[in-house]
Design an enzyme around this catalytic site. Structure first.
Site, mmCIF file in Angstrom:
data_model
loop_
_atom_site.group_PDB
_atom_site.id
_atom_site.type_symbol
_atom_site.label_atom_id
_atom_site.label_comp_id
_atom_site.label_asym_id
_atom_site.label_seq_id
_atom_site.Cartn_x
_atom_site.Cartn_y
_atom_site.Cartn_z
ATOM 1 C CB CYS A 17 -47.934 -12.383 13.520
ATOM 2 S SG CYS A 17 -47.715 -11.342 12.059
ATOM 3 N NE ARG A 45 -15.304 -17.739 -29.098
ATOM 4 C CZ ARG A 45 -16.552 -18.271 -29.653
ATOM 5 N NH1 ARG A 45 -17.787 -17.732 -29.036
ATOM 6 N NH2 ARG A 45 -16.570 -19.001 -30.686
ATOM 7 C CE LYS A 105 -19.947 -28.195 -21.690
ATOM 8 N NZ LYS A 105 -20.302 -27.262 -22.534
ATOM 9 C CD GLU A 148 -4.551 -26.267 -22.377
ATOM 10 O OE1 GLU A 148 -5.026 -25.494 -22.540
ATOM 11 O OE2 GLU A 148 -3.438 -26.412 -23.317
ATOM 12 C CG ASP A 162 -1.896 -0.990 1.110
ATOM 13 O OD1 ASP A 162 -2.135 -1.526 -0.008
ATOM 14 O OD2 ASP A 162 -2.616 -1.318 1.911
ATOM 15 C CE1 TYR A 179 -8.249 -20.716 -24.010
ATOM 16 C CE2 TYR A 179 -8.663 -20.818 -21.592
ATOM 17 C CZ TYR A 179 -8.872 -20.535 -22.621
ATOM 18 O OH TYR A 179 -10.146 -19.849 -23.071
ATOM 19 C CB CYS A 189 -47.437 -12.707 8.668
ATOM 20 S SG CYS A 189 -45.922 -13.569 9.553
ATOM 21 C CB CYS A 214 -44.636 -9.695 8.119
ATOM 22 S SG CYS A 214 -45.587 -9.549 9.584
ATOM 23 C CB CYS A 227 -44.228 -10.402 12.992
ATOM 24 S SG CYS A 227 -43.951 -11.954 12.583
ATOM 25 C CE LYS A 270 -15.167 -26.139 -22.811
ATOM 26 N NZ LYS A 270 -16.138 -25.178 -22.305
ATOM 27 C CG ASP A 328 -18.153 -22.841 -16.457
ATOM 28 O OD1 ASP A 328 -18.516 -22.165 -17.562
ATOM 29 O OD2 ASP A 328 -19.098 -23.494 -15.894
#
Ligand code: IVH
Length: 669
Positions: free
Chosen positions: A405, A134, A308, A111, A37, A220, A402, A420, A425, A113, A115
């Site tokens: 109550c 992309r 997959k 490799e 910092d 990759y 509710c 509510c 309550c 894949k 997500d």
């Protein structure tokens, strides 16, 4: 002077980028957060004073701040292709055989894949110049401003070369869990999974938002390997690693189909233990000449496939939809499910958020539904399986009263949630009490959900204040079935100890709408005492970096409410601490939160030591004097900074004044 500064900018850039690389790419930190910092602040200050020295690839860009008006289009010089998906062993064998038929006996690179979403990153002379999504593969969007905030992506490479690399931008699972936790506290819609969250974060016009989203990368692909004399995918990975990119350590060079299948098996099992989501394994022919000869179909390369993993969705029966009442009175419909195991844990409940959510999904009670659990994220009902309907399913009907109550529920125009409205309550009270005692709030060991419910029903605890009067009932409680003398003694001790908690725990425990534990800490650190926080106007609160207009309003209104003021008053009288105790951080009116510049030589202390002391009191040392500077400490042979301080009418401390202040604080004899 300017030359000197230019040199320092380069030095600081190098220090910061090196530290960044060691921390985010190698996961091996070499600087403390404070040191980091301090260098960052020094660079920020120089750039503020000499804007001409602020390079577009400065590490200060990592914190974001650049806001664009719209996403410019970027044409990919080489299209960004996706890969053909395969779903079983046979299809992987087909791929291998096709390649063998073409006359090769290839090595492959396996490799993970990842997500997330793929990105292309261009460097000129080793400096990051553009980042793009992309898009449709041919034209993507310019996301440079956001990409610069991703800490694991180098802003400068270890070599001054022109290069494009491609890889995945992703959000780690822990980051998503935290983000969703914060979003749920703010009543914002949750991200369904890491991929959506990463994509949503990178498509922000304001790079401050992306900067706060903890995005990460795995690189990759090298689209122009020949330019660098590279002959295999494996060499590409090694080359990119040497340049400073984050390359997945799981990547493996394999010799045959059996080794591919072993890799897949291994990561099918390890999948849950990774800190990020993967949805399969990518298999690439290693030799680039072979790749070139195998070529492309109209859509895909012929030299790679994506295996997959089977979807993590499972089917179960939605046996009921029940309603719970939160401590703000919010009503949540919940799916009651026939217990089913998803990713190793048994799921029997899942939140359905609100009426609209249930209606949009078209759920009926009795439906067979698919359930998904992505990473650390809460289980989710994906959809009803319409083809499994028997006709005996029951329509979902939103309740009007509710469930606890019986009061009529209310809904604000334009909002999705029902509430509510009865402030008395019991459900709201119990939830509020549970929250107050919970681990991140007052952390009262022994006052868990079940006991609070028992004590509530028995009339011992009706409000937060009753918790601190529980000792009055000590004898009665010790005679209760299932409690006993010792456990009640421990409980009372835990309650007593909770009075000494630092302010942020109390603030979080009070249950102000939208204030999570993180925001509570920010407020406690900022204002130090509850009194101080309560004295802020809505405008003051809104002006804070971490507090938006909704939170500011919530905090302000909370402290205007008479019942809340009465509660706080009673807590104070009972001896509950309302001061921020910090993590050893010290406080002084003269130093905390003030900006300091030290110039010239102080006879009794080095500049580094003085700056460290200032920081230990939450003050901010800086290297240049500006109108924002609060105090300039002037020693022997001070130079131009002292003149500038006088010119700007900034408070000046000489040696004597500094020594007085430090003596008063006990920092100097
Ligand atoms: S290689 C021409 N490698 O999966 C090669 N892709 O359908 C292009 N992905 O769009 C991609 N991890 O977003 C490659 N290790 C990896 C990957 C990977 C994830 C994504 C990428 C691509 C899609 C392939």
């Amino acid at each position: 002077m300017l030359e000197e500064k230019r040199k320092r900018v380069l030095e600081l850039t190098e220090i910061l980028e090196k530290a960044n690389y060691e921390y985010y790419v190698l996961a091996n930190p070499t600087l403390t957060d404070q040191e980091f910092d301090k260098y960052m602040r020094e660079l920020e200050n120089i750039e503020k004073e000499y804007p001409e020295l602020a390079s577009p690839s400065s590490p200060t860009k990592r914190v974001g701040g650049e806001v664009i008006e719209k996403f410019e289009k970027i044409r990919h010089s080489i299209p960004m292709l996706s890969l053909p998906d395969v779903f079983n062993e046979d299809e992987i064998r087909d791929f291998d055989e096709r390649i063998k038929k073409a006359g090769y006996n290839p090595q492959y690179v396996c490799e993970l894949k990842i997500d997330g979403l793929s990105g292309s990153f261009h460097y000129e002379d080793g400096v990051l110049v553009t980042g793009a999504t992309r898009g449709d593969g041919v034209v993507g969007e310019n996301i440079t401003h956001n990409v610069k905030t991703i800490r694991s992506l180098p802003l400068k490479l270890k070599e001054k070369i022109n290069i494009e690399v491609r890889g995945e931008i992703y959000m780690p699972r822990k980051v998503l869990a935290k983000l969703n936790q914060e979003r749920s506290e703010l009543n914002l819609p949750l991200f369904q999974n890491c991929r959506n969250a990463a994509a949503g974060s990178i498509r922000q016009l304001d790079s401050k938002i992306a900067a706060g989203r903890g995005l990460d990368t795995w690189i990759y692909h090298l689209p122009n390997p020949v330019d660098y004399g590279i002959k295999t995918q494996w060499e590409s990975l090694e080359f990119m690693k040497k340049l400073g990119f984050k390359i997945n350590p799981a990547n493996r060079l394999v010799n045959n189909i059996d080794e591919i299948l072993d890799f897949i098996d291994e990561y099918r099992n390890k999948r849950d233990t990774l800190s990020y989501d993967i949805d399969g394994v990518v298999i690439k022919v290693n030799d680039l000449k072979m790749q070139q000869e195998l070529g492309y179909t109209s859509k895909f390369p012929r030299w790679a496939i994506a295996y997959k993993f089977p979807a993590l969705e499972v089917l179960t029966k939605l046996t009921d939809i029940i309603f719970t009442v939160g401590r703000t009175g919010r009503i949540t419909p919940n799916a009651v499910l026939e217990p089913v195991i998803v990713m190793g844990s048994t799921i029997s409940r899942a939140t359905l958020h609100n009426e609209d959510y249930v209606l949009e999904k078209g759920l009926k009670i009795g439906d067979i539904v698919s359930i998904r659990k992505a990473g650390d994220v809460i289980p989710e009902v994906v959809e009803p399986k319409l083809e499994r309907r028997t006709g005996n399913e029951k329509d979902f009907v939103m309740i009007t009263n509710c469930p606890i109550c019986g009061s009529v529920l209310g809904k604000k125009p334009g909002q999705v949630d029902h509430y509510c409205l009865n402030p008395h309550c019991p459900a709201r009270h119990i939830e509020g009490l549970i929250h107050f005692c919970s681990r991140k709030a007052m952390n009262i060991d022994g006052l868990g959900e079940k006991i609070i419910e028992d004590f509530f029903n028995l009339g011992y605890i009706k409000s937060i204040i009753d918790i601190y009067h529980l000792d009055v009932h000590k004898k009665d409680l010790q005679e209760l079935e299932g409690y006993g003398r010792k456990s009640i003694e421990n409980l009372l001790e835990a309650i007593e100890n909770s009075k000494k908690n630092s302010l942020e725990r109390l603030l979080f425990g009070l249950g102000i709408n939208g204030i999570g534990d993180k925001t509570a800490l920010v407020l406690a650190k900022k204002f130090k005492t509850l009194d101080n926080l309560m004295a802020q106007s809505e405008e003051d609160l809104k002006a804070l970096k971490d507090i938006g207009p909704i939170l500011a309003k919530n905090i302000y209104t909370f402290f205007q409410n008479v019942d809340n003021l009465e509660l706080i008053n009673s807590l104070v009288m009972l001896g509950v601490n309302t001061v921020y105790l910090g993590e050893g951080e010290k406080y002084s009116e003269l130093i905390t939160d003030k900006r300091f510049v030290v110039t010239g030589t102080i006879s009794f202390m080095g500049r580094d030591e003085i700056e460290a002391l200032i920081e230990s009191y939450g003050g901010h040392p800086s290297s240049s004097v500006s109108s924002k500077t609060d105090v300039v400490i002037v020693g022997d042979k001070p130079g131009s900074k002292a003149d500038k301080a006088k010119e700007l009418n900034i408070e000046i401390w000489d040696e004597e004044k500094l020594s007085d202040v430090l003596k008063n604080l006990g920092e100097l004899n």
